[in-house]
Design a protein around this motif. Structure first.
Motif, short mmCIF file in Angstrom:
data_model
loop_
_atom_site.label_atom_id
_atom_site.label_comp_id
_atom_site.label_asym_id
_atom_site.label_seq_id
_atom_site.Cartn_x
_atom_site.Cartn_y
_atom_site.Cartn_z
N LYS A 106 -3.79 82.27 5.43
CA LYS A 106 -4.49 81.86 6.65
C LYS A 106 -5.99 82.05 6.47
O LYS A 106 -6.78 81.17 6.82
CB LYS A 106 -3.96 82.69 7.82
CG LYS A 106 -4.49 82.30 9.17
CD LYS A 106 -3.74 83.10 10.26
CE LYS A 106 -4.08 82.57 11.62
NZ LYS A 106 -4.99 83.36 12.38
N GLU A 107 -6.38 83.16 5.85
CA GLU A 107 -7.81 83.41 5.64
C GLU A 107 -8.41 82.41 4.66
O GLU A 107 -9.53 81.96 4.83
CB GLU A 107 -8.07 84.85 5.18
CG GLU A 107 -9.55 85.17 5.22
CD GLU A 107 -9.88 86.63 5.03
OE1 GLU A 107 -10.76 87.13 5.74
OE2 GLU A 107 -9.25 87.28 4.15
N ARG A 161 -7.49 79.35 4.30
CA ARG A 161 -7.64 78.10 5.05
C ARG A 161 -8.78 78.16 6.06
O ARG A 161 -9.55 77.22 6.19
CB ARG A 161 -6.34 77.78 5.79
CG ARG A 161 -5.45 76.79 5.08
CD ARG A 161 -4.36 76.23 5.98
NE ARG A 161 -3.39 77.22 6.42
CZ ARG A 161 -2.34 77.63 5.70
NH1 ARG A 161 -2.14 77.14 4.51
NH2 ARG A 161 -1.51 78.51 6.18
N GLU A 162 -8.90 79.28 6.77
CA GLU A 162 -9.81 79.34 7.92
C GLU A 162 -11.15 80.01 7.64
O GLU A 162 -12.11 79.81 8.37
CB GLU A 162 -9.11 80.07 9.08
CG GLU A 162 -7.89 79.31 9.58
CD GLU A 162 -7.09 80.11 10.60
OE1 GLU A 162 -7.52 81.22 11.00
OE2 GLU A 162 -6.01 79.61 10.99
N ASN A 163 -11.20 80.87 6.61
CA ASN A 163 -12.44 81.63 6.37
C ASN A 163 -12.58 81.91 4.87
O ASN A 163 -12.44 83.05 4.43
CB ASN A 163 -12.41 82.93 7.19
CG ASN A 163 -13.67 83.76 7.02
OD1 ASN A 163 -14.63 83.35 6.37
ND2 ASN A 163 -13.66 84.96 7.58
#
Length: 174
Positions: A148-149, A151-153
Protein backbone atom coordinates in the motif's frame (compact mmCIF):
# COMPACT_ATOMS: atom_id res chain seq x y z
CA UNK A 1 10.99 -39.90 5.18
CA UNK A 2 13.66 -42.54 4.63
CA UNK A 3 17.14 -42.15 6.03
CA UNK A 4 18.62 -42.48 2.55
CA UNK A 5 16.52 -39.53 1.31
CA UNK A 6 17.70 -37.47 4.29
CA UNK A 7 21.33 -38.44 3.71
CA UNK A 8 20.95 -37.62 -0.01
CA UNK A 9 19.72 -34.12 0.86
CA UNK A 10 22.58 -33.74 3.39
CA UNK A 11 25.09 -34.77 0.77
CA UNK A 12 23.63 -32.38 -1.80
CA UNK A 13 23.57 -29.49 0.70
CA UNK A 14 27.16 -30.17 1.83
CA UNK A 15 28.25 -30.11 -1.81
CA UNK A 16 26.42 -26.80 -2.43
CA UNK A 17 27.88 -25.25 0.73
CA UNK A 18 31.40 -26.36 -0.24
CA UNK A 19 30.88 -24.93 -3.74
CA UNK A 20 29.75 -21.57 -2.31
CA UNK A 21 32.73 -21.55 0.07
CA UNK A 22 35.25 -22.38 -2.68
CA UNK A 23 33.70 -20.07 -5.29
CA UNK A 24 31.80 -17.36 -3.42
CA UNK A 25 29.10 -15.61 -5.41
CA UNK A 26 29.23 -11.83 -5.28
CA UNK A 27 26.59 -10.31 -3.05
CA UNK A 28 26.23 -12.96 -0.36
CA UNK A 29 27.97 -15.38 1.96
CA UNK A 30 26.56 -18.58 3.39
CA UNK A 31 27.39 -20.84 6.31
CA UNK A 32 25.73 -23.16 8.77
CA UNK A 33 23.96 -21.76 11.83
CA UNK A 34 25.25 -24.80 13.73
CA UNK A 35 27.91 -27.15 12.32
CA UNK A 36 25.88 -30.21 13.35
CA UNK A 37 22.80 -29.23 11.29
CA UNK A 38 23.19 -29.08 7.50
CA UNK A 39 19.49 -28.13 7.13
CA UNK A 40 19.84 -24.69 8.79
CA UNK A 41 21.93 -22.03 6.99
CA UNK A 42 22.69 -18.41 7.77
CA UNK A 43 23.05 -16.30 4.66
CA UNK A 44 24.28 -12.72 4.67
CA UNK A 45 23.13 -10.71 1.66
CA UNK A 46 24.99 -7.55 0.77
CA UNK A 47 22.49 -4.94 -0.41
CA UNK A 48 22.88 -4.79 -4.20
CA UNK A 49 24.63 -1.63 -5.53
CA UNK A 50 22.42 1.10 -7.05
CA UNK A 51 19.31 -0.13 -5.21
CA UNK A 52 17.42 0.97 -2.10
CA UNK A 53 19.30 -1.83 -0.30
CA UNK A 54 22.82 -0.67 -1.22
CA UNK A 55 25.12 -0.82 1.79
CA UNK A 56 22.79 -3.10 3.72
CA UNK A 57 24.03 -6.23 5.45
CA UNK A 58 20.91 -8.38 5.49
CA UNK A 59 20.88 -11.52 7.61
CA UNK A 60 18.66 -14.40 6.55
CA UNK A 61 18.01 -18.01 7.49
CA UNK A 62 17.51 -20.79 4.98
CA UNK A 63 15.79 -23.84 6.48
CA UNK A 64 15.79 -26.93 4.29
CA UNK A 65 13.21 -29.70 4.61
CA UNK A 66 14.51 -33.29 4.86
CA UNK A 67 12.84 -33.78 1.42
CA UNK A 68 15.20 -31.26 -0.23
CA UNK A 69 15.64 -30.96 -3.24
CA UNK A 70 12.13 -32.31 -3.94
CA UNK A 71 10.68 -29.59 -1.72
CA UNK A 72 11.96 -26.00 -1.35
CA UNK A 73 13.62 -24.47 1.68
CA UNK A 74 12.02 -21.63 3.63
CA UNK A 75 13.85 -18.34 3.74
CA UNK A 76 13.40 -15.75 6.45
CA UNK A 77 15.05 -12.38 6.94
CA UNK A 78 16.42 -11.92 10.46
CA UNK A 79 17.17 -8.30 9.58
CA UNK A 80 13.94 -6.25 9.79
CA UNK A 81 12.67 -5.67 6.24
CA UNK A 82 9.97 -3.49 4.64
CA UNK A 83 9.05 -5.01 1.29
CA UNK A 84 5.78 -6.13 -0.32
CA UNK A 85 7.20 -9.62 -1.00
CA UNK A 86 8.49 -10.21 2.54
CA UNK A 87 5.99 -11.04 5.29
CA UNK A 88 6.11 -8.85 8.41
CA UNK A 89 7.79 -11.78 10.26
CA UNK A 90 10.62 -11.77 7.68
CA UNK A 91 9.51 -14.81 5.66
CA UNK A 92 10.31 -14.35 1.99
CA UNK A 93 7.55 -14.89 -0.55
CA UNK A 94 8.91 -15.57 -4.04
CA UNK A 95 7.72 -18.07 -6.64
CA UNK A 96 10.92 -20.10 -6.67
CA UNK A 97 10.35 -21.01 -2.98
CA UNK A 98 6.73 -22.11 -3.44
CA UNK A 99 6.00 -25.84 -3.38
CA UNK A 100 6.15 -27.49 -6.81
CA UNK A 101 3.05 -27.89 -8.96
CA UNK A 102 0.19 -25.66 -9.99
CA UNK A 103 -0.65 -22.48 -8.06
CA UNK A 104 -4.15 -22.85 -6.61
CA UNK A 105 -4.64 -19.07 -6.96
CA UNK A 106 -3.48 -18.89 -10.58
CA UNK A 107 -0.76 -16.26 -10.02
CA UNK A 108 2.17 -18.48 -11.05
CA UNK A 109 2.95 -21.07 -13.68
CA UNK A 110 4.31 -24.39 -12.39
CA UNK A 111 7.61 -23.52 -14.10
CA UNK A 112 8.03 -20.42 -11.90
CA UNK A 113 7.69 -22.47 -8.72
CA UNK A 114 10.19 -24.77 -6.99
CA UNK A 115 11.96 -27.30 -9.19
CA UNK A 116 14.50 -29.83 -7.85
CA UNK A 117 17.15 -28.37 -10.20
CA UNK A 118 17.23 -25.16 -8.14
CA UNK A 119 20.24 -24.63 -5.91
CA UNK A 120 21.04 -22.34 -3.01
CA UNK A 121 22.80 -20.15 -5.55
CA UNK A 122 19.74 -19.89 -7.83
CA UNK A 123 17.58 -19.01 -4.79
CA UNK A 124 19.98 -16.26 -3.72
CA UNK A 125 20.25 -14.88 -7.24
CA UNK A 126 16.42 -14.63 -7.21
CA UNK A 127 16.53 -12.77 -3.90
CA UNK A 128 19.17 -10.33 -5.22
CA UNK A 129 16.98 -9.83 -8.28
CA UNK A 130 13.93 -9.16 -6.07
CA UNK A 131 15.83 -6.56 -4.04
CA UNK A 132 17.26 -5.01 -7.22
CA UNK A 133 13.99 -4.55 -9.06
CA UNK A 134 13.03 -0.94 -9.74
CA UNK A 135 9.57 -1.36 -8.20
CA UNK A 136 8.40 -4.30 -6.06
CA UNK A 137 5.82 -6.73 -7.45
CA UNK A 138 2.44 -5.82 -5.96
CA UNK A 139 0.33 -8.62 -7.53
CA UNK A 140 -0.03 -10.79 -4.43
CA UNK A 141 1.78 -8.99 -1.63
CA UNK A 142 3.02 -10.79 1.47
CA UNK A 143 3.15 -7.46 3.31
CA UNK A 144 -0.03 -5.58 2.39
CA UNK A 145 0.99 -2.43 4.29
CA UNK A 146 4.32 -2.19 2.45
CA UNK A 147 2.51 -2.72 -0.89
CA UNK A 148 0.00 0.00 0.00
CA UNK A 149 2.85 2.39 0.84
CA UNK A 150 4.60 1.61 -2.47
CA UNK A 151 1.38 2.49 -4.30
CA UNK A 152 0.41 5.56 -2.27
CA UNK A 153 3.65 7.02 -0.90
CA UNK A 154 6.72 5.90 -2.89
CA UNK A 155 8.98 8.49 -1.22
CA UNK A 156 7.87 7.40 2.26
CA UNK A 157 8.45 3.75 1.32
CA UNK A 158 11.97 4.49 0.05
CA UNK A 159 12.80 6.47 3.21
CA UNK A 160 11.63 3.60 5.46
CA UNK A 161 13.67 1.03 3.49
CA UNK A 162 16.81 3.21 3.58
CA UNK A 163 16.44 3.65 7.34
CA UNK A 164 16.25 -0.15 7.85
CA UNK A 165 19.21 -0.67 5.51
CA UNK A 166 21.30 1.87 7.44
CA UNK A 167 20.41 0.17 10.70
CA UNK A 168 21.32 -3.26 9.25
CA UNK A 169 24.80 -1.98 8.35
CA UNK A 170 25.31 -0.40 11.80
CA UNK A 171 24.14 -3.52 13.65
CA UNK A 172 26.44 -5.73 11.57
CA UNK A 173 29.40 -3.93 13.12
CA UNK A 174 28.09 -3.96 16.72
Amino acid sequence: MSTSATSNSSLLLRRQLLELTKKPVEGFSAGLVDDTNILEWEVIIMGPPDTLYEGGILKTRLTFPPEFPLMPPKMKFITPMWHPNIYPDGTLCISILHDPGEDQYGYEDAGERWLPVHTVESILVSVISLLSSERPNLDSPANVDAAKEVRENWEGYKKKVRRLVRRSAEEAWD
